[in-house]
Design an enzyme around this catalytic site. Structure first.
Site, PDB file in Angstrom:
ATOM      1  N   SER A 292     -17.940   0.005   7.119  1.00 29.70           N
ATOM      2  CA  SER A 292     -18.472  -1.325   6.841  1.00 29.70           C
ATOM      3  C   SER A 292     -17.437  -2.421   7.096  1.00 29.70           C
ATOM      4  O   SER A 292     -17.077  -2.670   8.238  1.00 29.70           O
ATOM      5  CB  SER A 292     -18.985  -1.358   5.399  1.00 29.70           C
ATOM      6  OG  SER A 292     -19.739  -2.516   5.151  1.00 29.70           O
ATOM      7  N   ASP A 303     -12.301  -5.693  19.987  1.00 29.67           N
ATOM      8  CA  ASP A 303     -13.113  -6.397  20.984  1.00 29.67           C
ATOM      9  C   ASP A 303     -12.454  -7.672  21.492  1.00 29.67           C
ATOM     10  O   ASP A 303     -12.846  -8.196  22.543  1.00 29.67           O
ATOM     11  CB  ASP A 303     -14.486  -6.736  20.389  1.00 29.67           C
ATOM     12  CG  ASP A 303     -15.401  -5.521  20.345  1.00 29.67           C
ATOM     13  OD1 ASP A 303     -14.901  -4.396  20.526  1.00 29.67           O
ATOM     14  OD2 ASP A 303     -16.605  -5.691  20.112  1.00 29.67           O
ATOM     15  N   LYS A 317     -20.924   2.495   9.702  1.00 29.84           N
ATOM     16  CA  LYS A 317     -21.876   1.743   8.865  1.00 29.84           C
ATOM     17  C   LYS A 317     -21.946   0.308   9.380  1.00 29.84           C
ATOM     18  O   LYS A 317     -21.045  -0.486   9.164  1.00 29.84           O
ATOM     19  CB  LYS A 317     -21.452   1.754   7.400  1.00 29.84           C
ATOM     20  CG  LYS A 317     -22.419   0.986   6.484  1.00 29.84           C
ATOM     21  CD  LYS A 317     -21.947   1.000   5.029  1.00 29.84           C
ATOM     22  CE  LYS A 317     -22.925   0.266   4.127  1.00 29.84           C
ATOM     23  NZ  LYS A 317     -22.992  -1.186   4.379  1.00 29.84           N
TER      24      LYS A 317
END
Length: 523
Positions: A292, A303, A317
């Site tokens: 999470s 990224d 998650k």
């Protein structure tokens, strides 16, 4: 039968809503009619059913089962456990200020919180609580929940305890005035060398960002120019705290994460200010227990081509929950959106409808060989994404690290692993610390202890005896390997019992393969 009937009925109504909605024919009136239908059925069951039933329990069972078929993270939280569930994220609770474990059917104090109520009255690590008030809590199969229920309480209330202390025959009486006890997100922060700082972050609670900033400032005073952020085993928490930490690392206007759900329009979150770590080198440690909010931080950095992610594939998650208070003083924690990393990845792993299978998916990674070799991991091309820097990343099942560090798959470690996983080594270290607490404290600090304390053959033989008592045996080679590996872990456990959590990491650091790889990369 009434339970089954209610579940089938409720699921049927839910499916009806979903099908109708997919055809674009659900109106506000339709929704009210469906709710009216459910209430009417429960009313008929309560008033007309052949046997006496508890309609409240029936409703809770139905709701719980419905939520479990929808996704693995939506849940109903009963009123009696709501505070305990939320407490972990509040950043504080009210109690006596100790950490404890149930040891030989007795509440045994591991540590007192510095400056807390128990320390102030003289409670010491190693003390055994025998009575809380007039209630005997030793030798009566007390549980963790029992202990917390007795010891926690509102600020300024008092609780009397009687404790057994090593070397003193009679019980000692203490009256402790409960207070607000802070809970910390950061286990440890310290300098690994002259340049590399280390922070172990265990959760994202309401105080995490403030703790993080405080730790960063202290480490920078000590010369930190590179940071290792350890998110292994961090199951998540507040999205806002994760975003705030990512904002300290990423340049202005870098996308951190975006969320979207059927009833939640797409919402983008960007880095908004100049962060304290924008010019520092960063390594983030993750493993199968990182979930999470941990994955949001790791995914945002990966990224945006910032830093390096080291370890093993994270949990997977990618769902966002909101908590809604209910009229029965319970709560509904409902999945309302998915979160996406800056390249558009949803890292939520597949859910077949079986919650237990979903939560235990990690064991499948052992069976497939993923935990021991990167060659066992395969992603579909449809899950492939490319970062601005040209790096290929994958969605659909956790964050795959930039540098993969497998578990050791060495059969000679089997005996040692059994000792560790059966808590034999941990238990012996606890017992040894308890008996020799005074002489260990004479080392003064963890560095002096690490340098001068020796794990003897006699100590290892005690471990072997304890293992044999649990029918755990090793051959000659396995025993030799266990002897070598046991020393650092035993010392780390003992150091933690006496000098605190940071002491464990300082001693165990050379045995931590993922951490060592991160240090190597930053150096």
């Amino acid at each position: 039968m009434p339970v089954i009937f209610s579940i089938i009925l409720a699921i049927g109504v839910l499916l009806g809503i979903i099908i109708a909605k997919s055809n674009g024919i659900v109106t506000t009136t339709d929704k009210n009619d469906n709710l009216s239908c459910i209430n009417e059925v429960f009313s008929l069951i309560e008033n007309e059913y052949v046997d006496t039933i508890n309609i409240k329990d029936l409703q809770i069972t139905a709701v719980t089962n419905i939520l479990e078929t929808m996704d693995p993270h939506s849940e109903y939280i009963k009123p009696e456990i709501l505070n305990d569930v939320n407490e972990n994220l509040y950043g504080s609770f009210e109690g006596i200020g100790v950490s404890f474990r149930i040891e030989k059917d007795t509440i045994t104090i591991i540590n007192t919180i510095k400056g807390g109520p128990s320390e102030k009255v003289g409670i010491l690590a190693g003390d055994r609580i025998v009575y809380v008030g007039d209630t005997l809590v030793a030798g009566v199969k007390v549980t963790n929940n029992d202990a917390m229920r007795l010891l926690k309480g509102p600020k300024k209330t008092k609780v009397d305890v009687k404790v057994k202390r090593h070397g003193i025959s009679e019980l000692l009486d203490f009256t402790i005035t409960r207070d607000v006890i802070p809970t910390y997100s950061i286990d440890v922060s310290y300098m690994i060398d002259d340049n590399i700082g280390f922070i172990k972050l265990t959760k994202f609670s309401s105080t995490t960002y403030d703790e993080f900033i405080t730790a960063i400032k202290e480490l920078k005073k000590e010369g930190m120019t590179k940071l290792i952020l350890d998110l292994r085993g961090n199951t998540g928490g507040y999205l806002g705290e994760a975003v705030a930490i990512a904002d300290e690392i990423l340049p202005n206007n870098n996308l951190i994460v975006y969320t979207e759900g059927e009833n939640r329009p797409r919402s983008y979150i960007f880095a908004r200010h100049r962060g304290m770590l924008e010019n520092d080198e960063i390594a983030v440690l993750i493993d199968e227990g990182s979930a999470s909010a941990s994955e949001i931080v790791a995914g945002a950095l990966q990224d945006n081509d910032k830093g390096i992610i080291v370890g093993r594939r994270s949990f997977g998650k990618g769902l966002v929950q909101e908590q809604f208070d209910l009229g029965d003083n319970g709560a509904l924690r409902l999945t309302v959106a998915r979160y996406y990393t800056p390249t558009g990845r949803c890292i939520q792993k597949p859910f077949s409808g079986n919650k237990e299978e979903y939560l235990l998916e990690e064991y499948g990674r052992y069976e497939s060989g993923e935990m021991f070799s990167i060659d066992s991991i395969h992603f579909a091309d449809s899950l492939k994404y490319v970062t601005p820097g040209g790096k290929i990343v994958y969605g659909g099942g956790g964050i795959m690290p930039d540098v993969y560090v497998p578990l050791k798959n060495d059969s000679t470690h089997y005996y040692f692993n059994l000792m560790v996983n059966s808590s034999i080594l941990f238990q012996y270290a606890f017992d040894y610390s308890d008996i020799h607490r005074k002489e260990i404290m004479e080392y003064g600090d963890v560095k002096n202890f690490d340098k001068n304390f020796h794990f003897t053959d006699e100590m290892f033989n005690e471990l072997v005896i304890r293992a044999e008592q649990k029918k755990i045996k090793g051959n000659k080679k396995e025993t030799e390997v266990a002897r070598e590996l046991s020393e650092a872990l035993f010392k780390a456990y003992v150091a933690r019992n006496i000098f605190g959590d940071e002491a464990f990491y300082v001693i165990y650091e050379p045995m931590d393969d993922i951490l060592q790889k991160a240090i190597e990369l930053l150096q």
